[in-house]
Enzyme design. Structure first.
Site, PDB file in Angstrom:
ATOM      1  N   ASP A 209       0.835  -1.199   0.000  1.00 35.40           N
ATOM      2  CA  ASP A 209       0.000   0.000   0.000  1.00 35.40           C
ATOM      3  C   ASP A 209       0.868   1.247   0.000  1.00 35.40           C
ATOM      4  O   ASP A 209       2.082   1.177  -0.204  1.00 35.40           O
ATOM      5  CB  ASP A 209      -0.962  -0.017   1.192  1.00 35.40           C
ATOM      6  N   HIS A 247      -4.477   5.564   3.685  1.00 33.18           N
ATOM      7  CA  HIS A 247      -5.109   4.446   2.982  1.00 33.18           C
ATOM      8  C   HIS A 247      -4.542   3.127   3.499  1.00 33.18           C
ATOM      9  O   HIS A 247      -5.280   2.222   3.892  1.00 33.18           O
ATOM     10  CB  HIS A 247      -4.874   4.588   1.479  1.00 33.18           C
ATOM     11  N   SER A 447     -11.320  -1.148  -1.260  1.00 29.84           N
ATOM     12  CA  SER A 447      -9.997  -1.193  -0.629  1.00 29.84           C
ATOM     13  C   SER A 447     -10.075  -1.792   0.762  1.00 29.84           C
ATOM     14  O   SER A 447      -9.113  -2.405   1.237  1.00 29.84           O
ATOM     15  CB  SER A 447      -9.423   0.220  -0.519  1.00 29.84           C
TER      16      SER A 447
END
Length: 502
Positions: A209, A247, A447
């Site tokens: 990521d 994220h 996600s």
């Protein structure tokens, strides 16, 4: 600062040269290309040429940072190695209008990436009367098939494993639903998320990521086993807080967070594939390098352990239109796309050949029921392997909300999810419970459906399900929570096991 040491305040470009397959393991060829690339690289030359290399898979490509307007020398070099190198693709520029300011965040606004969707307005934070601040489902999420999955539970004897009830996780709708047995309504769950004891113990989850923050409360107990930086300019500048860093932080929380995670005992290997040259930029070569470094680490360190590779961020086909606009010597965007396509497909295929690996990816955040067009999920159709799991996303009502395809066989909650707050963020957190535990509301996207499934796979493996059976076992247990809904992941804990609850 535009680049690393020696290139401060210097306008630069970066090109990537993909290597023809038959030359990828040729060390003499690699040495010659490195020497040639250093001649067009900016100082310090040795640090501005980067091979996307694996001792097991070979050298897939070279990335080189040059002075601005270096298209001619780059193409001249590729003609010198015409049989072994593909044409250069410009992927970064300080001055090209097609690439300038096209940060990860900006691209996410226009492309169907696996980016997070956050709701910030007070109207969107409406709690619908729930004490936990989360919206009430439109339907009572009660499945109809009372015998669903029982045969698999009996055969694999997961019902012999101890079970624990988690009250804090159970305050979140998306967590309760993961352990909701067939025939049991939301009301009957008793505000508990039930999970196997030692969930994920002995399993390794790799998370590729954009960055991670292990210092926040939700991740304070996560068992980070290793930390890997990928790409020509890894994100190693201390003090830079990328907005996209969150994220990856949320993704890890969905795997192993204290409250929002499902496999707290799993070991996490974090792979940062962001670009350290500037804030928020994403470059596909760093992402590919992250895949290579993950593969190498599994072969070198964890070849004797079950490994799950979670890939929650990727890029849509529109990314290649951007590159095409910046590379006018290519006649069509598909020419550039084929370079990336071949390399990524090659690496993913090698992952599926490893006996101890399962790959998990989100389906993408495109419009509801539209075909999947994001990397890497799009490759599942080509690989045709149950070692690659593509996860769809459902809303609070239990219905599909995002892209889907025939090869998507499992869904997970992906709308209006609680997530760990960024440090210092001012937010109208809807409840005292969320505020007390450093959680915000809400975030959405496949996600975060993907790491939920990755965590449940780790939990099933730790409960004794063999790796060569775990994906089909998970598929067999997944079921719709409402009529007409898709098969939502279920961890398999039956009401009989509630009596064993600790």
């Amino acid at each position: 600062m535009n680049s690393k040491i020696g290139t401060v305040d210097q306008y630069v470009e970066r090109y990537i040269f993909f290597v023809e397959r038959r030359y990828q393991k040729d060390e003499k060829f690699k040495k010659k290309v490195l020497e040639a690339l250093q001649k067009i690289a900016v100082p310090p030359k040795a640090l501005n040429v980067y091979p996307l290399d694996s001792p097991y898979l070979g050298c897939l490509a070279f990335a080189v940072t040059t002075e601005a307007n270096s298209s001619d020398p780059a193409w001249k070099l590729s003609r010198k190695f015409a049989k072994s190198l593909r044409n250069p693709v410009k992927v970064f520029s300080d001055i090209d209008d097609n690439l300038l300011e096209m940060s990860w965040v900006e691209r996410a606004k226009t492309l169907p990436w696996l980016n997070a969707e956050r709701r910030r307005s007070s109207s969107e934070l409406s709690n619908g009367g729930r004490r936990d601040g989360l919206s009430i489902p439109q339907h009572d999420l009660r499945p109809r098939d009372l015998n669903h999955g029982r045969k698999n539970q009996r055969d694999l004897r997961t019902n012999e494993i101890g079970v624990k009830g988690y009250g804090k996780s159970g305050r979140l709708t998306e967590m309760r639903q993961l352990s909701q047995p067939p025939g049991v309504s939301e009301a009957e769950l008793g505000n508990l998320f039930r999970n196997y004891e030692f969930a994920g113990n002995g399993q390794v989850v790799y998370v590729i990521d954009t960055g991670f923050d292990p210092t926040i409360p939700e991740l304070s107990d996560v068992k980070f086993d290793d930390w890997i930086y990928a790409g020509p300019f890894p994100t190693d500048e201390k003090g830079i807080q990328m907005t996209t860093k969150w994220h990856g932080t949320i993704v890890v929380s969905k795997v192993a967070g204290k409250i929002t995670g499902v496999a707290q005992e799993a070991k996490i290997v974090a792979i940062e594939a962001g670009d350290g040259r500037s804030i928020d930029t994403f470059e596909a070569e760093g992402w590919i390098d992250g895949l290579l470094k993950t593969y190498d680490h599994i072969r070198r360190v964890n070849s004797d352990k079950n490994c799950i590779v979670n890939i929650s961020f990727g890029f849509g086909l529109g990314y290649f239109d951007i590159l095409w606009a910046a590379n006018p010597r290519f006649t069509i965007a598909d020419g550039i796309r084929s370079y990336f396509w071949d390399s990524i497909l090659y690496v993913l295929n090698e992952f599926t050949r490893l006996p101890n690996v399962v790959i998990v990816s989100g389906a993408g955040n495109g419009r509801k029921n539209t075909p999947i067009d994001t990397f890497p999920a799009i490759f599942a159709q080509r690989l045709k392997s149950n070692r690659m799991v593509v996860v769809g996303g459902v809303d609070k009502s239990g219905l599909n909300y995002y892209q889907k395809a025939d090869f998507v066989k499992v869904w997970a909650p992906a709308r209006d999810l609680a997530y760990p707050c960024e440090p210092g963020r001012v937010d109208k957190r809807p409840t005292e419970f969320l505020r007390e535990h450093g959680l915000c509301f809400s975030v959405s996207g496949t996600s975060f459906a993907a790491p939920t499934v990755a965590g449940i796979l780790a939990t099933m493996l730790s409960a004794g399900v063999p790796l060569n059976q775990v994906v089909n076992h998970m598929y067999s247990l997944a079921y719709p929570r409402v009529p007409g809904g898709p098969n939502i992941v279920y961890n398999g804990i039956s009401t009989k096991q509630w009596k064993q609850q600790r």
